[in-house]
Structure formats: structure tokens, C-alpha cells
Motif scaffolding. Sequence first.
Motif, PDB file in Angstrom:
ATOM      1  N   UNK A   1      37.241  -4.182   0.676  1.00 11.48           N
ATOM      2  CA  UNK A   1      36.469  -2.957   0.917  1.00 11.48           C
ATOM      3  C   UNK A   1      35.500  -2.653  -0.222  1.00 11.48           C
ATOM      4  N   UNK A   2      35.952  -2.853  -1.448  1.00 13.57           N
ATOM      5  CA  UNK A   2      35.059  -2.640  -2.586  1.00 13.57           C
ATOM      6  C   UNK A   2      33.975  -3.714  -2.633  1.00 13.57           C
ATOM      7  N   UNK A   3      34.327  -4.938  -2.308  1.00  9.59           N
ATOM      8  CA  UNK A   3      33.386  -6.052  -2.411  1.00  9.59           C
ATOM      9  C   UNK A   3      32.301  -6.005  -1.346  1.00  9.59           C
ATOM     10  N   UNK A   4      32.589  -5.415  -0.202  1.00  8.32           N
ATOM     11  CA  UNK A   4      31.600  -5.410   0.882  1.00  8.32           C
ATOM     12  C   UNK A   4      30.573  -4.289   0.734  1.00  8.32           C
ATOM     13  N   UNK A   5      30.862  -3.288  -0.101  1.00  3.06           N
ATOM     14  CA  UNK A   5      29.966  -2.134  -0.208  1.00  3.06           C
ATOM     15  C   UNK A   5      28.662  -2.498  -0.891  1.00  3.06           C
ATOM     16  N   UNK A   6      27.597  -1.900  -0.402  1.00  2.00           N
ATOM     17  CA  UNK A   6      26.298  -2.061  -1.039  1.00  2.00           C
ATOM     18  C   UNK A   6      25.813  -0.693  -1.502  1.00  2.00           C
ATOM     19  N   UNK A   7      24.639  -0.664  -2.089  1.00  2.00           N
ATOM     20  CA  UNK A   7      24.087   0.569  -2.652  1.00  2.00           C
ATOM     21  C   UNK A   7      23.977   1.679  -1.611  1.00  2.00           C
ATOM     22  N   UNK A   8      23.469   1.359  -0.421  1.00  2.00           N
ATOM     23  CA  UNK A   8      23.231   2.353   0.616  1.00  2.00           C
ATOM     24  C   UNK A   8      24.487   2.525   1.462  1.00  2.00           C
ATOM     25  N   UNK A   9      25.129   3.679   1.341  1.00  2.00           N
ATOM     26  CA  UNK A   9      26.389   3.917   2.042  1.00  2.00           C
ATOM     27  C   UNK A   9      26.213   4.034   3.553  1.00  2.00           C
ATOM     28  N   UNK A  10      24.988   4.073   4.046  1.00  2.00           N
ATOM     29  CA  UNK A  10      24.760   4.048   5.491  1.00  2.00           C
ATOM     30  C   UNK A  10      25.371   2.804   6.126  1.00  2.00           C
ATOM     31  N   UNK A  11      25.598   1.765   5.315  1.00  2.29           N
ATOM     32  CA  UNK A  11      26.061   0.496   5.858  1.00  2.29           C
ATOM     33  C   UNK A  11      27.481   0.164   5.419  1.00  2.29           C
ATOM     34  N   UNK A  12      28.247   1.186   5.033  1.00  6.47           N
ATOM     35  CA  UNK A  12      29.653   0.979   4.698  1.00  6.47           C
ATOM     36  C   UNK A  12      30.462   0.501   5.902  1.00  6.47           C
ATOM     37  N   UNK A  13      29.928   0.718   7.110  1.00  3.77           N
ATOM     38  CA  UNK A  13      30.657   0.322   8.319  1.00  3.77           C
ATOM     39  C   UNK A  13      30.456  -1.144   8.680  1.00  3.77           C
ATOM     40  N   UNK A  14      29.655  -1.869   7.936  1.00  6.83           N
ATOM     41  CA  UNK A  14      29.432  -3.286   8.204  1.00  6.83           C
ATOM     42  C   UNK A  14      30.568  -4.114   7.593  1.00  6.83           C
TER      43      UNK A  14
ATOM     44  N   UNK B   1       8.874   8.655   1.998  1.00  6.10           N
ATOM     45  CA  UNK B   1       9.713   9.808   2.341  1.00  6.10           C
ATOM     46  C   UNK B   1      11.151   9.310   2.368  1.00  6.10           C
ATOM     47  N   UNK B   2      11.978   9.854   1.510  1.00  2.00           N
ATOM     48  CA  UNK B   2      13.341   9.357   1.323  1.00  2.00           C
ATOM     49  C   UNK B   2      14.344  10.454   1.657  1.00  2.00           C
ATOM     50  N   UNK B   3      15.152  10.208   2.672  1.00  4.93           N
ATOM     51  CA  UNK B   3      16.283  11.087   2.962  1.00  4.93           C
ATOM     52  C   UNK B   3      17.502  10.537   2.238  1.00  4.93           C
ATOM     53  N   UNK B   4      18.193  11.398   1.522  1.00 16.55           N
ATOM     54  CA  UNK B   4      19.368  10.991   0.747  1.00 16.55           C
ATOM     55  C   UNK B   4      20.401  12.108   0.819  1.00 16.55           C
ATOM     56  N   UNK B   5      21.645  11.742   1.112  1.00 16.20           N
ATOM     57  CA  UNK B   5      22.680  12.762   1.215  1.00 16.20           C
ATOM     58  C   UNK B   5      24.035  12.147   0.859  1.00 16.20           C
ATOM     59  N   UNK B   6      24.976  13.009   0.553  1.00  9.81           N
ATOM     60  CA  UNK B   6      26.288  12.544   0.093  1.00  9.81           C
ATOM     61  C   UNK B   6      27.038  11.805   1.191  1.00  9.81           C
ATOM     62  N   UNK B   7      27.884  10.895   0.755  1.00 10.24           N
ATOM     63  CA  UNK B   7      28.622  10.060   1.695  1.00 10.24           C
ATOM     64  C   UNK B   7      29.894  10.712   2.208  1.00 10.24           C
ATOM     65  N   UNK B   8      30.231  11.902   1.711  1.00  5.87           N
ATOM     66  CA  UNK B   8      31.481  12.549   2.119  1.00  5.87           C
ATOM     67  C   UNK B   8      31.285  13.550   3.254  1.00  5.87           C
ATOM     68  N   UNK B   9      30.132  13.493   3.926  1.00  2.00           N
ATOM     69  CA  UNK B   9      29.891  14.399   5.057  1.00  2.00           C
ATOM     70  C   UNK B   9      30.148  13.641   6.349  1.00  2.00           C
ATOM     71  N   UNK B  10      30.446  14.339   7.446  1.00  2.00           N
ATOM     72  CA  UNK B  10      30.686  13.663   8.723  1.00  2.00           C
ATOM     73  C   UNK B  10      29.477  12.847   9.166  1.00  2.00           C
ATOM     74  N   UNK B  11      29.731  11.714   9.775  1.00  2.00           N
ATOM     75  CA  UNK B  11      28.648  10.812  10.185  1.00  2.00           C
ATOM     76  C   UNK B  11      27.692  11.472  11.165  1.00  2.00           C
ATOM     77  N   UNK B  12      28.199  12.450  11.943  1.00  2.00           N
ATOM     78  CA  UNK B  12      27.314  13.104  12.929  1.00  2.00           C
ATOM     79  C   UNK B  12      26.206  13.918  12.261  1.00  2.00           C
ATOM     80  N   UNK B  13      26.346  14.196  10.962  1.00  2.00           N
ATOM     81  CA  UNK B  13      25.288  14.917  10.257  1.00  2.00           C
ATOM     82  C   UNK B  13      24.140  14.001   9.829  1.00  2.00           C
ATOM     83  N   UNK B  14      24.332  12.697   9.946  1.00  2.00           N
ATOM     84  CA  UNK B  14      23.288  11.760   9.527  1.00  2.00           C
ATOM     85  C   UNK B  14      21.969  12.022  10.243  1.00  2.00           C
ATOM     86  N   UNK B  15      22.059  12.354  11.528  1.00  2.00           N
ATOM     87  CA  UNK B  15      20.851  12.421  12.338  1.00  2.00           C
ATOM     88  C   UNK B  15      19.880  13.489  11.864  1.00  2.00           C
TER      89      UNK B  15
END
Length: 498
Positions: A37-50, A401-415
Motif C-alpha cells: 500500500x505504501x509502495x503503490x502510492x504516488x504524489x497525487x492521492x486521486x490515484x490511491x485507488x489504482x 488552474x489547480x484544484x487541490x484538497x485534502x485526502x481525508x474527505x469523502x470521495x463524493x466531494x471530489x466532483x
Amino acid sequence: MGLSTTQDAEQQRAFEELKNSIGPRSTIILPEDSNYNDSKRIWNAMFDNKNPSIILQATGVADVQVAIHYAQRVGVVVTPRGGGHSWAGFSTVEGGVVIDFCKMRSVHVDPILQTVTVEPGVLLGELDHETQAFGLAVPVGVISHTGVFGLVLGGGVGWLCRKYGGSVDNIISANIVLADGRFVKASKTENADLFWAIRGAAQNFGIVTSLTIQAHPVGLAYRGSYVSTELHRSPSHLIQFYPMDQIEEVLHAINEFQKTAPREYNCEVYNRGRIDGSSEMFLKICYSFYLPQEEAEKAAEPLKEIGRPIEHSWKWITHVENQKIFDMESPHHRRYYAKSGSINFDDMNSHFVDAFKWGVANLTSPYCMVEMIGLGGAMKDSSAEHAAFFPLRSQDWLVNVVASWNNDVPAEEDQKHIEWCRESFQRLHTKNPGYINMFADACRDTMQERLSRAFGNNLNQLRLVKRRYDPYNFFRHNVNVLPATDEDLETESTFSNE
């Protein structure tokens, strides 16, 4: 024996061969491993599900070759990971093979030739550290934990691009492993067509395992950079704040200054809140002059007359310090989504300023930003045909234009953050393409339309090179250039084998 059983047996044999073929210091990490899990993570937490099927921490070219062979044998996608800083998530892949270069991080500086040769796991901060020991620097980006390869091969702009060109313009040669496993060198004199293509679209043609880059004299210690400082002084933040009600005056003034500014100067403009946690947004401007002190102070005089900043002060810092001042703005493991375009000086009109203000007034997170980075100077010295990369050759400002937000919020808030980014970018109405590394979330048709804008007349030539070096589009987990087809060559007069 059923088909599924046969396939499973073949995949197991392929995996055993992979394990037995990698280097003695190399490591394979699987989903069942405790460090996966630690090894697969990249900088952008949007892709933690990969979830890659395999992460291979390679130690050399041979590992890359066997990884490509394995991926072809079992029919999965392979992707390289250097710094893992891909905006669009190309540093990871669902179900495929990630070649992680975290163990390949050597930097070799030749102070006589003023060149530097780097491996694919090197970060910008590591590159700056080694080159500055010899009074040299490479024009790269401004976030020190970014990987060198992704940034340099995708274009690369920063403090030094107006003086020495984009990062991509300073590549001397590259070593590459192709889809068929061959190891080749690309330069002006060897595989020149491939050398042309990788400078802007590298991941489409192979996996680059080494780059030799031109470095330039940039002074040590306090000869590095001249920048304005903010209220809360610290070694890595050297900026100035303007209240947002001055945005129109300030943007127009900086735009005018940029038209005649020395090439040794550049600036970045974006919105940010105060370090004290205030919700109020300010216009934040960073200036840098790579000039002797007396010349820098004289050149900077007009900037000191712009608007009414909260505080106006100047300080000399080292180049290495200057390269880190945005690190805290883009930390690991937040979620990021971005759009990128570019404008000319004449596009800095009231419509653009109003759109900038709208974006700031409607932020969905205090970390979101509308950003401008200066271009021009040496960036314009090379023609569009010089390398595959050219979208920023003739422009004056890169606009992100860069949208950036914390990774501890529900995924439904991404939109809501994504929609803010899209709406803000659309309002800015940037007529020209931006930074190709920020291309994301496009279907194939849309991506091909964007590629046409980004590469212009170079796209057809890129497709020919793709046909020559990767005809079956094995390297497709990227901003994908499709190989030219037989039908293309028969029906399109714009395709040429010259």
C-alpha cells in the motif's frame, strides 16, 4: 485442462521467470506484501485507488527489459515511475506493471563539459544539489520533489527557462528500452527521429533509462536568486502579497514589465491565503533575478513601484533554496486536478482578469489556485519543429488552474473541486495549449483532439515515429500518440516519410 487453468499456469511460469531474471538488488512487491500500500502510492492521492499487479523496483536496464518482456507475455500494461509526480496518474496503473525507479538515482556531473547524466529515479532537488556543487544548474521546475524525467521529457519550465530554454531543450542524449526490448541511444546523431520525438512525448516510444542534459553556470551561495519576501520569513518562502482588490492593476503592470524584462528574470503569480490561517486570499508573486547584485537591483526597480503590497522586501538566496520555495504548496498525498493553457501578452485583458478574480472568489478549497508562470525569452529561440514539444514556444504566460484538497474527505466531494477547476479554466478562455503533463481524464477521441492542439503539425510526424518504434502501441498508458496506420499513409497527404 481448461483455458483459464492454462492461462494461469502460463502467467505463473512468466512470473517465475521474471523473479529469476531481475537483478540481485531489485525488488518485486505484490498486492499481498505488507509494504504494498505504501509502495503503490504516488504524489497525487486521486490515484490511491489504482492497484498494480506488480511493482518492480528496478536497478538497471536489464530489469526494464525483463519487465517489458513479462508484461507483453501476460498481456498487461507497463508504466515507469520516477518521482511519481504525474498529475494525470500515469505513474501507476490498475492491474499492470509499475517499473519503480526509486533505486536508480545516480547523478554524474561533468564540470568540464558542463553536462549531467541522471538515472530515472532522480528528483529535482537531488539534481540541483549535485550540479550546484560545481556552480552549475539545469533549467527545471520549481518543486524539488518532482521527478527529473517526467518534467524534463514533458517540457519543463521554471526560473531559468527564459534564460536557457525549456528543460526539454537542454537534453543532449537519452538511453531508451524499446517495446521489443532493444536498448538504443537517441541523440542528434543516433536515432535522430526518436530523439526528436521523445523531447515532448517520450513515454510513447519506450522507457528512458538515462538522460544526459546540458547544465549552465549558475552562481553558488548568495549569487543564486533575487526575490521578494513575505511577512512570515522562512528559508523556503520568498514572496510578496497584494490584496485581491489590486489584482487588475498588478497583473497589467507585471504583464508590461515582462515584455522587456531581462532573460535572467522570471516570475510566478498565483492566489494564496496567509500563513496565519486567515481565510482572506491574496495575490502572491515570486520574482527571481539571476543577475549580479547591482544589475538585479536596477532591473527590479520598476517592480517596487507596482501597487501597494502588504510588505515589500528583497533578499538574496541560493539557487537550491529558490528551487524549494513551492514545495509546501504541493505536498504529497493531497488530491490534485488541473487544467493548463497559455496566453500572449495581448490576452491579458479585462475578461482574463475578471475570470482570474472569479476563480479566486469561488475557491472550493484553500489550496486551490489560479497560477501564471512567465515564458518567452530563450523559449522562443527554437522553432516548433526543433523537438516534438512546442506548445509553449510562442506564448508569453503559462496559465494553470489547480484544484487541490485534502485526502481525508469523502470521495463524493471530489466532483465539486473538479467542477471548480473546469469552470475557472473555461472562463479564462486561454486560446493556446498549456503544459502537456497536465492532460487528464480524456476519452480517446478527446485526447486526440487535445494532441492535435498540443503538437500541431508535429503530430503526424510523431505518429510516424510511433509506427516505427512502437507499431502495436504497447506504450499506451500516457498522453497517447497513436501509430500511423496504412490507411493514414494512403489517404492523408499530410503524412510524409521524409
